[in-house]
Design a protein around this motif. Structure first.
Motif, mmCIF file in Angstrom:
data_model
loop_
_atom_site.group_PDB
_atom_site.id
_atom_site.type_symbol
_atom_site.label_atom_id
_atom_site.label_comp_id
_atom_site.label_asym_id
_atom_site.label_seq_id
_atom_site.Cartn_x
_atom_site.Cartn_y
_atom_site.Cartn_z
ATOM 1 N N ILE A 1 38.870 54.954 5.901
ATOM 2 C CA ILE A 1 37.755 54.248 6.548
ATOM 3 C C ILE A 1 36.999 55.245 7.415
ATOM 4 N N GLY A 2 35.736 55.427 7.095
ATOM 5 C CA GLY A 2 34.891 56.341 7.858
ATOM 6 C C GLY A 2 33.583 55.652 8.215
ATOM 7 N N ARG A 3 32.746 56.323 9.003
ATOM 8 C CA ARG A 3 31.469 55.731 9.429
ATOM 9 C C ARG A 3 30.313 56.399 8.694
ATOM 10 N N PHE A 4 29.459 55.578 8.090
ATOM 11 C CA PHE A 4 28.294 56.084 7.360
ATOM 12 C C PHE A 4 27.300 56.697 8.348
ATOM 13 N N ALA A 5 26.885 57.936 8.080
ATOM 14 C CA ALA A 5 25.986 58.620 9.025
ATOM 15 C C ALA A 5 24.675 59.030 8.351
ATOM 16 N N GLY A 6 24.298 58.319 7.306
ATOM 17 C CA GLY A 6 22.989 58.573 6.690
ATOM 18 C C GLY A 6 23.059 59.401 5.415
ATOM 19 N N ILE A 7 21.865 59.610 4.836
ATOM 20 C CA ILE A 7 21.748 60.391 3.600
ATOM 21 C C ILE A 7 21.299 61.798 3.987
ATOM 22 N N ILE B 1 34.703 45.886 4.590
ATOM 23 C CA ILE B 1 34.503 44.530 5.115
ATOM 24 C C ILE B 1 35.866 44.052 5.561
ATOM 25 N N GLY B 2 35.995 43.661 6.826
ATOM 26 C CA GLY B 2 37.324 43.218 7.223
ATOM 27 C C GLY B 2 37.457 42.747 8.645
ATOM 28 N N ALA B 3 37.205 43.616 9.598
ATOM 29 C CA ALA B 3 37.588 43.292 10.969
ATOM 30 C C ALA B 3 36.726 42.211 11.610
ATOM 31 N N GLY B 4 35.540 41.947 11.072
ATOM 32 C CA GLY B 4 34.678 40.934 11.683
ATOM 33 C C GLY B 4 33.710 41.573 12.645
ATOM 34 N N GLU B 5 32.701 40.766 13.025
ATOM 35 C CA GLU B 5 31.584 41.341 13.791
ATOM 36 C C GLU B 5 31.960 41.780 15.203
ATOM 37 N N ASP B 6 33.035 41.196 15.789
ATOM 38 C CA ASP B 6 33.354 41.520 17.181
ATOM 39 C C ASP B 6 34.460 42.570 17.323
ATOM 40 N N SER B 7 35.212 42.817 16.244
ATOM 41 C CA SER B 7 36.353 43.738 16.364
ATOM 42 C C SER B 7 35.934 45.169 16.046
ATOM 43 N N PRO B 8 36.360 46.122 16.867
ATOM 44 C CA PRO B 8 36.023 47.520 16.569
ATOM 45 C C PRO B 8 36.829 48.001 15.357
ATOM 46 N N VAL B 9 36.232 48.849 14.540
ATOM 47 C CA VAL B 9 36.921 49.378 13.351
ATOM 48 C C VAL B 9 37.541 50.718 13.711
ATOM 49 N N ARG B 10 38.799 50.902 13.343
ATOM 50 C CA ARG B 10 39.484 52.167 13.651
ATOM 51 C C ARG B 10 39.291 53.124 12.483
ATOM 52 N N LEU B 11 38.714 54.293 12.754
ATOM 53 C CA LEU B 11 38.475 55.275 11.696
ATOM 54 C C LEU B 11 39.756 56.034 11.368
ATOM 55 N N ASN B 12 39.885 56.421 10.101
ATOM 56 C CA ASN B 12 41.044 57.227 9.675
ATOM 57 C C ASN B 12 40.737 58.712 9.813
ATOM 58 N N GLY C 1 42.908 63.312 5.274
ATOM 59 C CA GLY C 1 44.154 64.011 4.957
ATOM 60 C C GLY C 1 45.369 63.480 5.691
ATOM 61 N N GLY C 2 45.184 62.480 6.576
ATOM 62 C CA GLY C 2 46.335 61.910 7.296
ATOM 63 C C GLY C 2 47.119 60.949 6.396
ATOM 64 N N THR C 3 48.266 60.473 6.885
ATOM 65 C CA THR C 3 49.113 59.574 6.075
ATOM 66 C C THR C 3 48.839 58.102 6.394
ATOM 67 N N GLU C 4 48.069 57.852 7.463
ATOM 68 C CA GLU C 4 47.847 56.481 7.943
ATOM 69 C C GLU C 4 47.221 55.583 6.868
ATOM 70 N N TRP C 5 46.207 56.131 6.163
ATOM 71 C CA TRP C 5 45.504 55.346 5.139
ATOM 72 C C TRP C 5 46.441 54.996 3.990
ATOM 73 N N GLN C 6 47.223 55.983 3.541
ATOM 74 C CA GLN C 6 48.160 55.743 2.434
ATOM 75 C C GLN C 6 49.191 54.683 2.806
#
Length: 655
Positions: free
Chosen positions: A1-7, A44-55, A58-63
């Protein structure tokens, strides 16, 4: 999970390319070529009020999160399949095949059916003729003809000598369905009754008595139908309209009633396609995607509330003999709102409707509205579900910014139910600063005006609100950890595994050639639209897909520039190369590097023996084998590699 920063526009060896910039935890940044945008999906997941935690890259958290979600999806798939299998073990006498009276009833329908209506009706009737009970979901946008499809199943049930019941969430809707059913079954000896708070207790008691004795063939009712004192003589079919509006206790009672009964569930909150795919094979679904003929999209305006705009809209509708819904969703001040309209436009018939009115008054108001005696109905969102009065073709909604996206779509669906042009005015208070979410909601409703846009609305609503508990509370945590799209992909795989189907592994191919392939800003100015088209192009899999995209581009933006056509060609190349087991095509100076997943050395040898490739192909057979193809000076890089991929796929090893 990352944050889109444009084209980001990057020039590589003289060729200009677009990349999607994604920022991860810490200082990690990834540039994804737009040609591979189909590998990126919106979280799509956490909802409009919950902050999203970025991964972290190369870490193991996502896996770990993916692995946990996969386990949960497997458990859910097992449970659902067991449930479905148990239902198929129950046997009941099949319903009779269609007879002359069934066909006569269907031919008497006063409108022309859509292909979808005919298909869905055939699917439902085929289920009813099997030896085990039906459990089918009929899903379609507002006004797409679900009721008619359901009534055809009721006729089949009646002709097989069994009773049918329809459970609806509101009293007003029960009355509406009752009127529709009386009209459709007028020529047939079908006894129809309704149980709701519009009736007196004595009328309800009498209806239940006749239901038990078998005198009533078809009963329509609200949750009163779920009470313990309701007994059927020979229930064959239960239709549940808008199941999501019933609580847990109601659903448990439903399971008791319907354990051996055919169940048809109707919903106008469409199931997003991905969820439909994930659950296919577990639950039977029929989907109505085609709008009835001669329908027009509802013209939708999002405006600050203005008395004059409201007056003009009402006068315009009344001048063509139509009626108006005026939605004021506060019971305390609804009479004052009706008086205000009466002062602004004297000499018109105004009615008021809300859920706190007594049964007789509300029933009388809705009857007068249906008969055309009331010209403007000032009401709460009580009209939201299933109300069908074709003469009402203008709706004005006060404080629309306080309502949910699906709710606004449903309210707008109350107009435009005939061949007339309809208008919806979504208003918000003058000078009010809208929240970002409210603004997105209103613009989404305005954007998705075409018929059948409920699917897009459902997905957009999911994006704005988060996935919630679309598959139950136990699963929502796993869905939040990996996102809605990824979770559904895992669920689809788990379902296929449980059903003993092969889970297809489709390899992906990255293409990196020194050619300018992008969508110039001067061709499509809006970054959102550019992203949308990039995603569509990256998903191209066949020549037909490519032609469809080109037609759409010409239609919306004019003739596509060369760089955009090159982008479409690269997508086609990616698709063909992936099908041949090629995972990477990249240009290094005057050569093309081609990496294969499982190289067919016999085929490569046969290909290298051809005159046009002799001396131009070098095979590196290390740990990860790859080919180096020297470019032809007289042929552009893209043409050379396309021809090579096509030749590799068609070359016979016997050569």
């Amino acid at each position: 999970i990352g944050r889109f920063a444009g084209i980001a526009k990057i020039v590589v060896e003289g060729a200009e390319k677009d990349y999607i910039k994604i920022i991860y935890a810490g200082t990690d940044v990834l540039y994804v070529p737009v040609t591979q945008l189909d590998m990126v999906s919106k979280y799509i997941g956490a909802g409009e009020d919950s902050p999203v935690r970025l991964n972290k890259l190369g870490g193991t958290e996502w896996q770990r999160a993916k692995s946990r979600a996969k386990g949960a999806a497997k458990d859910l798939a097992k449970y659902l399949i067991k449930l479905y299998a148990r239902r198929r073990e129950i046997e009941r006498k099949p319903f009779n095949p269609d007879c002359g009276m069934q066909r006569e009833y269907e031919e008497a329908f006063e409108y022309e059916e859509t292909e979808d209506q005919l298909r869905c009706s055939a699917e439902i009737k085929a289920d009813m003729q099997r030896r085990y009970p039906m459990d089918r979901l009929l899903c379609g946008d507002v006004g797409f003809g679900k009721t008619e499809v359901a009534l055809r199943a009721v006729m089949k049930c009646f002709l097989s000598g069994r009773q049918a019941a329809m459970l609806v969430p509101t009293t007003v809707l029960a009355q509406q369905h009752f009127i529709t059913a009386k009209h459709r079954f007028a020529k047939y000896p079908v006894n129809i009754a309704v149980i709701s708070r519009f009736n007196t207790p004595a009328q309800n008691r009498n209806a239940l008595k006749k239901l038990k004795s078998g005198e009533i063939d078809f009963i329509i009712g609200t949750h009163k139908l779920l009470q313990k004192n309701v007994e059927f003589n020979n229930l064959g079919l239960l239709i549940v309209d808008e199941e999501q509006r019933f609580g847990v206790a109601h659903k448990e009672r439903l399971k008791e009633i319907a354990s051996e009964t055919d169940v048809l569930t109707l919903t106008a909150t469409p199931i997003p396609r991905t969820l439909n795919m994930a659950l296919s094979g577990i639950r039977d679904m029929s989907i109505l995607e085609e709008a009835p003929r001669n329908r027009h999209p509802v013209q939708t305006y999002v405006v600050e509330y203005n008395k004059q705009v409201a007056v003009d809209a009402i006068r315009r509708e009344l001048s063509r003999g139509g009626q108006v819904y005026y939605v004021h969703n506060r019971v305390a001040s609804i009479d004052a709102a009706a008086s205000r309209i009466a002062r602004l436009i004297p000499d018109i018939a105004i009615g008021v409707a809300h859920g706190q009115m007594d049964e007789l008054t509300l029933s009388d108001v809705m009857r007068r509205m249906d008969d055309g005696e009331i010209q403007v109905l000032v009401c709460t969102t009580i009209i939201e579900t299933g109300i069908d009065i074709p003469n009402v073709n203008t709706i004005i909604i006060e404080d629309a910014d306080n309502m949910g996206l699906a709710q606004l779509h449903q309210l707008r669906g109350r107009v435009g139910r005939s061949s007339r042009h309809a208008f919806a005015y979504l208003t918000y208070r003058r000078g009010k600063l809208l929240s970002e979410i409210a603004e997105k909601r209103l613009s989404a409703v305005r954007e998705y005006v075409e018929l059948g846009s409920g699917f897009k609305i459902a997905m957009r609503d999911l994006e704005l609100r988060g996935a919630g508990n679309i598959l139950g509370a136990e699963q929502s945590g796993h869905m939040i950890s990996v996102g809605y799209d990824m979770y559904l992909r895992l669920l689809e795989e788990a379902v296929n595994e449980e059903r003993g189907l092969d889970v297809m592994h489709v390899s992906d191919c990255g293409v990196d050639l020194n050619i300018t392939a992008n969508i110039p800003e001067e061709y499509i100015a809006s970054p959102e639209q550019r992203m949308d088209i990039y995603r569509q192009i990256a998903s191209v899999r066949s020549r037909e897909d490519a032609e469809d995209i080109i037609d759409e581009l010409i239609d919306r933006f004019g003739e596509p520039p060369k760089s955009t056509l090159a982008l479409i060609d690269i997508s086609l190349l990616r698709s063909g190369a992936a099908a041949a087991g090629i995972t990477e095509i990249s240009q290094k100076g005057g050569s093309i590097r081609i990496v294969m997943e499982n190289p067919d050395f016999a085929r490569i040898s046969a290909l290298c023996a051809k005159p046009e490739y002799r001396g131009r192909v070098l095979l590196n057979a290390g740990q990860q084998p790859y080919l180096m193809l020297r470019l032809d000076k007289d042929s552009p890089p893209f043409d050379t590699v396309s021809r090579f991929v096509a030749d590799y796929k068609t070359t016979s090893t016997e050569e």
